[in-house]
Design an enzyme around this catalytic site. Structure first.
Site, short mmCIF file in Angstrom:
data_model
loop_
_atom_site.label_atom_id
_atom_site.label_comp_id
_atom_site.label_asym_id
_atom_site.label_seq_id
_atom_site.Cartn_x
_atom_site.Cartn_y
_atom_site.Cartn_z
N ASP A 81 -65.42 -7.33 -22.83
CA ASP A 81 -66.36 -8.55 -22.34
C ASP A 81 -67.56 -8.28 -21.24
O ASP A 81 -67.37 -8.40 -20.44
CB ASP A 81 -65.71 -9.08 -21.47
CG ASP A 81 -64.73 -8.48 -20.12
OD1 ASP A 81 -64.76 -7.00 -20.45
OD2 ASP A 81 -63.41 -8.56 -19.08
N GLU B 165 -69.73 -8.34 -10.85
CA GLU B 165 -69.97 -10.45 -11.28
C GLU B 165 -70.57 -11.42 -10.50
O GLU B 165 -69.22 -11.91 -10.13
CB GLU B 165 -70.13 -10.63 -12.41
CG GLU B 165 -69.97 -9.46 -13.53
CD GLU B 165 -69.31 -9.81 -14.90
OE1 GLU B 165 -69.40 -8.98 -15.32
OE2 GLU B 165 -68.25 -10.50 -14.75
#
Lengths: 351, 351
Positions: free
Chosen positions: B237, B66
């Site tokens: 998450d 990410e």
């Protein structure tokens, strides 16, 4: 100190600016441009395999900061790059960049590299690869409109990959043209410095536009562009920034990297969103036609795409193995027990 | 070599893992957690000012990579972070990270830092800041479900910022609990190792869940959670990864960082997209209510947000000035004439 030494897993090969300059001289600039173009061509030919997304841009009054990620499923890469046209007035680069490759299976970075120089190289390699395929056969003369940072790299890319023999320089700033002409002296090209864009375009089969300033929005007007040319438009690369009169776009067959990004950032932001364009990678694979007649105007509406950076980083990674052109950067924490980051920190307590 | 030395503009302060460990010991872990929490609180209070976007994720079979960018208009920051639950089996970290700050006006990077350690610190600081505001008054006991990399940092954050006196540990892997208990010995807490999650939760006012593996999707079932607790759910998450039974969510008042991201990645991905949640920053500014009764269940559905990393990097940047806890990295090309990158390269020709 009782700090344990980082293990090899924690160390990421880092190519500094100094390393990159030494690598270019070690390989040679023209061979390196050809090598990067080969990697880009190989990656464009497997285009559908890549994760693709328009770059993530953070705009401000003075410029833009962008992240450009992609992945081929085995390797992930991204580039950080800024574009700040007013930077040169402060003695700074308009564009600076760095990039990273990582292993998709573990997420661990495997290369960090400067990319200010490498971006200039990959942009020139991409332009030349596209011109090799799309420009009229036997193109020998290029007009280079905009004689800034990219201009020498663009010119030498076109020399070594397309075979141009003459470059005709023009910039609104004569000092930029003088700088470019001096740098290109002795590189095996006829270098002609011009005082107008019209003069630069005379006899050119390839027209490269590469200007940085948002305020000069029409570098080429319609009446300046005749039939049978290839336009390599690399300066228009963000929303609100274009270089070509719309009439030229309507007379051209337009080739792009990634339409989703080019429609936002490229010359074609001036056109309806359904205006037909060809994805260049499809010309390489044979799925789409390139140039179909000598009289045609082909236009590469280039904005730069993440896969080109990925290819350039792959090239660098393959070249630096067994060289001194990198050093190991202590970027990643690597405790002996992977769940014991806290213990690693505690054991680093100063004596 | 005739390579010119890079100017100061080309050099970016770099905080390695070794530097970061030394910085933590220099400041002290608990003061550093409090310092980072203060920076996060200050930035959360000016939340509307930030450029916000859900992180840019590249998913694969084994994990995710990410990029998390944000900007306050003056400073830009981003973090690279991976999440690979199976990495520990190969002796690697589940999460590694590094981050960068840059000057918005010029686009030039001003700090590059390791963030594997710093992410653990900022996550603990965020959890503790939120618990300080939302947990029942006088909370003294925390259950720590999942005793991996984050667990000691979470616990010490809750100790120094919330004032807990006892932590009750549970992990499906007893070796992880033993590791965590050993690390927390002598840190001024009662540490109770438990063999079931139910036992860990006994008497706890704060329940922290922090597990990494996608396959254990219900860490807490509905009947395990009584009234008057604060749940700090930090393990769920990413899409498809949750820790709590939906019934718990329906009994809780839910607080989140950035709803656009949490609805994709957090516990609330199990709920309808219009389920009411409160943005935590609004509690800090007084625009929204936090806890309104001792019997209430408050739930912080934490997924981690770019502003927290930005705050942590700001803290580090402010702390390293005039210290030896960084070195200058030759990351940016900086020719004397900013348009003359080619000339800089040429002048670096080996003698």
């Amino acid at each position: 100190m009782t700090t344990p030494q980082p293990s090899h897993k924690a160390l990421v090969p880092f190519v500094s600016v100094d390393h990159m300059m030494k690598l270019v001289h070690h390989i040679g600039l023209e061979p390196m441009l050809r090598g990067i173009a080969d990697y880009i061509e190989a990656d464009f030919k497997r285009w559908p395999l890549f994760d693709k997304t328009p770059r993530v841009a953070s705009h401000s009054d003075t410029g833009v900061i962008e992240l450009m990620p992609t992945s081929d499923g085995d390797v992930y890469g991204f580039k950080y790059v800024n574009g700040h046209p007013s930077n040169t007035a402060d003695g700074l680069q308009t564009v600076t960049a760095f990039g990273l490759l990582a292993d998709v299976a573990s997420g661990y970075p495997v290369l960090l590299s400067e990319m200010t120089l490498l971006t200039a190289l990959r942009t020139a390699a991409t332009s030349a690869l596209v011109a090799r395929v799309l420009a009229p056969k036997g193109s020998k003369v290029m007009a280079m409109i905009g004689n800034g940072t990219q201009s020498e790299f663009q010119t030498l890319g076109m020399k070594t990959i397309v075979g141009i023999e003459e470059v005709r320089l023009y910039d609104i700033d004569a000092a930029a043209t003088a700088k470019c002409a001096a740098n290109l002296a002795g590189q095996g090209l006829r270098v002609v410095s011009c005082t107008t864009a019209e003069e630069a375009i005379e006899g050119a089969q390839i027209i490269t536009t590469c200007t940085a300033d948002k305020q000069y929005a029409t570098i080429l007007t319609d009446n300046m562009v005749g039939a049978g040319v290839h336009i390599n438009a690399i300066g228009g690369d963000c929303p609100g920034k274009t270089e070509l009169a719309p009439a030229i776009l309507h007379r051209s067959d337009i080739f792009v990297e990634y339409p989703e990004q080019t429609r936002i950032e490229g010359e074609i932001q001036q056109l309806p969103t359904d205006h037909s364009v060809t994805e260049f990678w499809e010309v390489l694979t044979g799925a789409a036609q390139g140039r179909t007649s000598q009289a045609q105007i082909t236009l590469f509406d280039s904005v730069g795409f993440a896969i080109e950076d990925f290819s350039a980083l792959r090239f660098v990674r393959d070249q630096i193995a067994d060289t001194a052109f990198f050093h190991a950067l202590d970027l990643l924490a690597d405790p002996d027990d992977p769940r014991d980051l806290f213990g690693m920190l505690e054991r680093a307590t100063p004596a």
